[in-house]
Design a protein around this motif. Sequence first.
Motif, PDB file in Angstrom:
ATOM      1  N   VAL A  14       0.821  -1.222   0.000  1.00  0.00           N
ATOM      2  CA  VAL A  14       0.000   0.000   0.000  1.00  0.00           C
ATOM      3  C   VAL A  14       0.851   1.267   0.000  1.00  0.00           C
ATOM      4  O   VAL A  14       0.583   2.187  -0.782  1.00  0.00           O
ATOM      5  CB  VAL A  14      -0.993  -0.028   1.186  1.00  0.00           C
ATOM      6  N   LEU A  18       0.601   4.097  -3.020  1.00  0.00           N
ATOM      7  CA  LEU A  18       0.164   5.462  -2.711  1.00  0.00           C
ATOM      8  C   LEU A  18       1.293   6.479  -2.795  1.00  0.00           C
ATOM      9  O   LEU A  18       1.068   7.670  -2.570  1.00  0.00           O
ATOM     10  CB  LEU A  18      -0.463   5.498  -1.321  1.00  0.00           C
ATOM     11  N   THR A  86      -2.986  -3.476   5.048  1.00  0.00           N
ATOM     12  CA  THR A  86      -3.806  -2.263   4.973  1.00  0.00           C
ATOM     13  C   THR A  86      -3.121  -1.043   5.581  1.00  0.00           C
ATOM     14  O   THR A  86      -3.270   0.067   5.073  1.00  0.00           O
ATOM     15  CB  THR A  86      -5.172  -2.474   5.657  1.00  0.00           C
ATOM     16  N   PHE A 135      -4.515   2.456   4.825  1.00  0.00           N
ATOM     17  CA  PHE A 135      -4.364   3.129   3.533  1.00  0.00           C
ATOM     18  C   PHE A 135      -3.812   4.544   3.669  1.00  0.00           C
ATOM     19  O   PHE A 135      -4.238   5.466   2.976  1.00  0.00           O
ATOM     20  CB  PHE A 135      -5.697   3.142   2.774  1.00  0.00           C
ATOM     21  N   GLU A 138      -6.077   7.477   3.547  1.00  0.00           N
ATOM     22  CA  GLU A 138      -6.914   7.737   2.369  1.00  0.00           C
ATOM     23  C   GLU A 138      -8.213   6.933   2.462  1.00  0.00           C
ATOM     24  O   GLU A 138      -8.218   5.786   2.941  1.00  0.00           O
ATOM     25  CB  GLU A 138      -6.164   7.355   1.090  1.00  0.00           C
ATOM     26  N   VAL A 140     -10.048   4.736   0.987  1.00  0.00           N
ATOM     27  CA  VAL A 140     -10.052   3.725  -0.077  1.00  0.00           C
ATOM     28  C   VAL A 140     -11.297   2.852   0.039  1.00  0.00           C
ATOM     29  O   VAL A 140     -11.625   2.375   1.131  1.00  0.00           O
ATOM     30  CB  VAL A 140      -8.777   2.863   0.032  1.00  0.00           C
ATOM     31  N   GLY A 161     -11.846   3.146   5.788  1.00  0.00           N
ATOM     32  CA  GLY A 161     -12.104   2.724   4.421  1.00  0.00           C
ATOM     33  C   GLY A 161     -13.602   2.736   4.183  1.00  0.00           C
ATOM     34  O   GLY A 161     -14.407   2.607   5.109  1.00  0.00           O
ATOM     35  N   TYR A 188      -9.511  -1.783  -2.773  1.00  0.00           N
ATOM     36  CA  TYR A 188      -9.055  -2.952  -2.031  1.00  0.00           C
ATOM     37  C   TYR A 188     -10.182  -3.982  -2.014  1.00  0.00           C
ATOM     38  O   TYR A 188     -11.304  -3.679  -1.594  1.00  0.00           O
ATOM     39  CB  TYR A 188      -8.687  -2.543  -0.611  1.00  0.00           C
TER      40      TYR A 188
END
Length: 362
Positions: A14, A18, A86, A135, A138, A140, A161, A188
């Motif tokens: 991840v 990113l 994650t 993440f 973020e 996601v 998420g 994801y």
Amino acid sequence: MFPDYSGANVRAIVPTLLSPNRGAGRDWMPGPVRAAEQVVILVLDGLGWEQFVQYKEHMPTLATFEGGPITTVAPSTTATALTSITTGLTPGEHGLVGYRMDVGGEVLNVLRWATASGDARQKYEPRRIQPFAPFMGEPVPVVTKMDFERTGFTDAHLRGGRLVGWRTASSLAVTVGTLLRAGEPLIYAYYDGIDKIAHERGFGPYYDAELRTSDHIVEQVRDQLTDNAALLVTADHGQVDVGTNTRAIADDVLKLTRHLSGEGRFRWLHARPGAAPELLDAARAAHKDVAWVMSRQELIDGGWFGPVVSPPVAARLGDVALITKAPISFLDPADSGPYPLVCRHGSLTSAEMLVPLLATTS
């Protein structure tokens, strides 16, 4: 096989995706991902690299993808590895250091988020036990089984998420396609079928059938890719067939043990007060033929959980670890389920530690 925390490891996926220069200087990241504007990460729980290579004829779609093996984390178990995927953190950082871990003197089943007393979501708040956002903060979208949406473990490793649940596996690819066409840069997705079948049925016709089903899901997701999108397939751990080879821990070891945690192939012994040195000696004498028998400090100093293990996280570990090198598991009567597990994981053999990192474009 030691986790390559600074290189080709699941915890780096991840952060790499990113980063502004995706894959720059990381030749382990498959080529199709590097120039893609959108990426779908599909985690096939329980698909080890060695099993993929051995049974590749059942996964003809995935066999055409580019890439190779990378390492997972220690212990090689779902709760720990998915959290590393994650969050992008090592187990020593995020703190979910096993399937069953000591929290406040109780053993917390991380996947069920329960102790012997029952649901532990209020007593041990998931966001306090694992305080890091997934993440990189973020939002996601997460395409996972709807049954997982309100669990403590989901709150611990996926909070923030945007969960988009599916009830049947046929919906997974359709949902991913909708998100791709909406312009999501990173998606994801998670599928748990391979792990479940391997645990319950072992390797054989049921496992082969599940690999074919999983490969069809991979094919369906690939067919949803937009022009500038890539699909990246990985896993959290592999499997070892232990069958009925469950070994009882020696009585002279148990008499020095307060309780057990971990799992069958990475079993933690928590010593009675003042008995840790004696426990280590007794465990080595009894089980060194089938296990790496290590003290907590040896594992921390050796970087098994990453370069940093904070004191609160270290307190969740036992005093002595029985880490199997033979195809066996160590019995803990408190660690049981609705059926005996045929395939298991958790240790550091290559069959458990190596997972695929494979990618393709449309």
